[in-house]
Design a protein around this motif. Sequence first.
Motif, mmCIF file in Angstrom:
data_model
loop_
_atom_site.group_PDB
_atom_site.id
_atom_site.type_symbol
_atom_site.label_atom_id
_atom_site.label_comp_id
_atom_site.label_asym_id
_atom_site.label_seq_id
_atom_site.Cartn_x
_atom_site.Cartn_y
_atom_site.Cartn_z
ATOM 1 N N THR A 130 0.842 -1.207 0.000
ATOM 2 C CA THR A 130 0.000 0.000 0.000
ATOM 3 C C THR A 130 0.870 1.247 0.000
ATOM 4 N N GLU A 131 0.259 2.363 -0.347
ATOM 5 C CA GLU A 131 0.953 3.645 -0.241
ATOM 6 C C GLU A 131 -0.061 4.710 0.155
ATOM 7 N N VAL A 132 0.459 5.824 0.623
ATOM 8 C CA VAL A 132 -0.449 6.898 1.044
ATOM 9 C C VAL A 132 -0.423 7.997 -0.009
ATOM 10 N N ILE A 133 -1.595 8.277 -0.605
ATOM 11 C CA ILE A 133 -1.691 9.350 -1.593
ATOM 12 C C ILE A 133 -2.716 10.360 -1.083
ATOM 13 N N ASN A 134 -2.274 11.611 -0.986
ATOM 14 C CA ASN A 134 -3.133 12.687 -0.443
ATOM 15 C C ASN A 134 -3.820 12.266 0.862
ATOM 16 N N GLY A 135 -3.034 11.646 1.738
ATOM 17 C CA GLY A 135 -3.552 11.270 3.052
ATOM 18 C C GLY A 135 -4.367 9.988 3.062
ATOM 19 N N GLU A 136 -4.585 9.394 1.890
ATOM 20 C CA GLU A 136 -5.400 8.167 1.836
ATOM 21 C C GLU A 136 -4.523 6.957 1.539
ATOM 22 N N THR A 137 -4.773 5.857 2.242
ATOM 23 C CA THR A 137 -4.003 4.638 1.986
ATOM 24 C C THR A 137 -4.663 3.859 0.853
ATOM 25 N N VAL A 138 -3.883 3.619 -0.216
ATOM 26 C CA VAL A 138 -4.427 2.869 -1.361
ATOM 27 C C VAL A 138 -3.463 1.742 -1.705
ATOM 28 N N LEU A 139 -3.923 0.768 -2.490
ATOM 29 C CA LEU A 139 -3.035 -0.302 -2.950
ATOM 30 C C LEU A 139 -1.967 0.317 -3.857
ATOM 31 N N THR A 140 -0.772 -0.252 -3.860
ATOM 32 C CA THR A 140 0.316 0.284 -4.688
ATOM 33 C C THR A 140 0.042 -0.001 -6.162
ATOM 34 N N PHE A 141 0.530 0.878 -7.003
ATOM 35 C CA PHE A 141 0.497 0.640 -8.447
ATOM 36 C C PHE A 141 1.521 -0.452 -8.769
ATOM 37 N N ARG A 142 1.089 -1.508 -9.455
ATOM 38 C CA ARG A 142 1.981 -2.657 -9.694
ATOM 39 C C ARG A 142 2.277 -2.860 -11.176
ATOM 40 N N GLY A 143 2.026 -1.835 -11.977
ATOM 41 C CA GLY A 143 2.233 -1.967 -13.419
ATOM 42 C C GLY A 143 0.900 -2.180 -14.094
ATOM 43 N N GLU A 144 0.749 -1.637 -15.297
ATOM 44 C CA GLU A 144 -0.585 -1.613 -15.921
ATOM 45 C C GLU A 144 -1.088 -2.975 -16.381
ATOM 46 N N ILE A 145 -0.246 -3.982 -16.345
ATOM 47 C CA ILE A 145 -0.735 -5.332 -16.647
ATOM 48 C C ILE A 145 -1.503 -5.886 -15.424
ATOM 49 N N ILE A 146 -1.339 -5.193 -14.270
ATOM 50 C CA ILE A 146 -1.957 -5.675 -13.034
ATOM 51 C C ILE A 146 -3.075 -4.751 -12.541
ATOM 52 N N ASN A 147 -2.741 -3.476 -12.351
ATOM 53 C CA ASN A 147 -3.770 -2.525 -11.888
ATOM 54 C C ASN A 147 -3.509 -1.155 -12.508
ATOM 55 N N GLY A 148 -4.341 -0.185 -12.165
ATOM 56 C CA GLY A 148 -4.259 1.109 -12.836
ATOM 57 C C GLY A 148 -3.378 2.114 -12.108
ATOM 58 N N ILE A 149 -2.959 3.139 -12.834
ATOM 59 C CA ILE A 149 -2.115 4.185 -12.251
ATOM 60 C C ILE A 149 -2.941 5.054 -11.307
#
Length: 484
Positions: A130-149
């Motif tokens: 996971t990572e924190v973006i704008n104060g929110e914890t979201v799943l990490t970006f793992r490459g576009e073959i897996i999930n979205g940017i």
Amino acid sequence: MLKRELSPHPEPEWSPSSWRSKEIKHNVEYKDPAKLNSCLEKLRSLPPLVAEEEIDTLRRLLANASRGEAFVLQCGDCAETFSSCTPDSIQDRLKIILQMSLVLIWGLRTPIVRIARMCGQFAKPRSSETEVINGETVLTFRGEIINGISPSDRNTDPNRLVEAYFHSASVINYVRSLLSNNFADLKFPHNWDLDWVKDDQIRSEYKDIINRLADSFDFMQTIGAESQDTNTKSINLFTSHEALLLNYEEALTRKRAGKKPSKKSGSPLIKESLSFSSQTNLTKAKSSNEDKWYNTSAHFIWIGDRTRQLNGAHVEYFRGIQNPIGVKVGPSMHPDELVRILDILDPNFEPGRVTLISRYGANKIESHLPDHISAVRSTNHKVVWSCDPCHGNTTTTAEGIKTRSFDDIIKEIISSIEIHTRMNSKINGIHLELTGEHVTECVGGSQYLEPVDLSQNYQTFCDPRLNYLQSLDIAFKISNHYRK
Ligand code: PEP
Ligand code: MN
């Protein structure tokens, strides 16, 4: 200390799916198994992205490299994106590889094997889930073959496997078309974009080298003595990516039922260079009637530093394919472990079968590379030694921006060359994360980028890449080192 249990064929029953019984590091979970299966079924029905004959050609070229008769330039994005599948982006990426390779031919006076991190470099191992973006914890970006940017699109989606295939196909199609239509012709000097060099003296030094190399290639063409490397109208270029997502790789693994390899490569992307005419015996040795399995998603694939466990799924998958393969080698690799991984991946002691891509960091290379060179030397494995000076040199600025210093990158490359030379060994290639665009992600180089400049054009969604000029700087610096 690891006990060395030498067994050249640890698991005789290899199949494209035998990795499934092993532990899968950086595994991707999908919520809908039926949808995953239908996507994999679709992939299995699609044509290969590269031809088996082209893969065999690269094997022969890498055998040359392992003997010091060629040098490998492997480079490209940390992670390709679907949105970078545009004519401009593909041209920029191709242009920097071609230009660097010409500078390296000039400096090293040796054929260059070009392998792009391109046409499928879509899956990323990440250190955190996971990572924190704008104060929110979201799943990490793992490459576009897996999930979205986009932070709102971070769930895994199996449709992306098929999307990645079609984007790879589109990029490779355009690359093939550019290469068969004079894109690599040196006669277009405007392609050398040196206005970004800050220092007049460095700029004129670069221009001087480019003029001299253009003259030499012109001369070779005039007298009809051109080889594939100097005839820039028909150069070799191969594709590569980290084979992280074994579901995808398995679906593109195809059996070549013992058939005779065709004499011609059959593709304008690959033309056999004169330098491996001495390798015809090797070609014959490999054209038996045995069935062989090829990964047709790329010519070359590698195992990342985080997924190279001896008993893991990735090593299991890699050991059964015909493609030449890479293994990232970081500071945590024990020398005994290195020997064991080579025994598993290269049971037939095929020169150039394995490229060891070392990535320690400028300050750690001295305490690891010599032991790794000695370990390999104690075996009969003939590897390609490549230096990745990027992944051990990632830092974070005070403002929290991920970057790399050009000076650290050069330091690791020069240390690698010097350690090999000192040990009577030879570095056979470099592996770089770069882009052909004028991004500001790494500091230093002849554009003198400072940490405060990073925000000007920081584009990467993953690791910081060398920009166009910093990449050329690397090629000039290596060449100058060899010509001294
Ligand atoms: C990479 O090359 O993108 C990578 C993740 O490298 P490593 O496995 O060496 O960390
Ligand atoms: Mn990376």
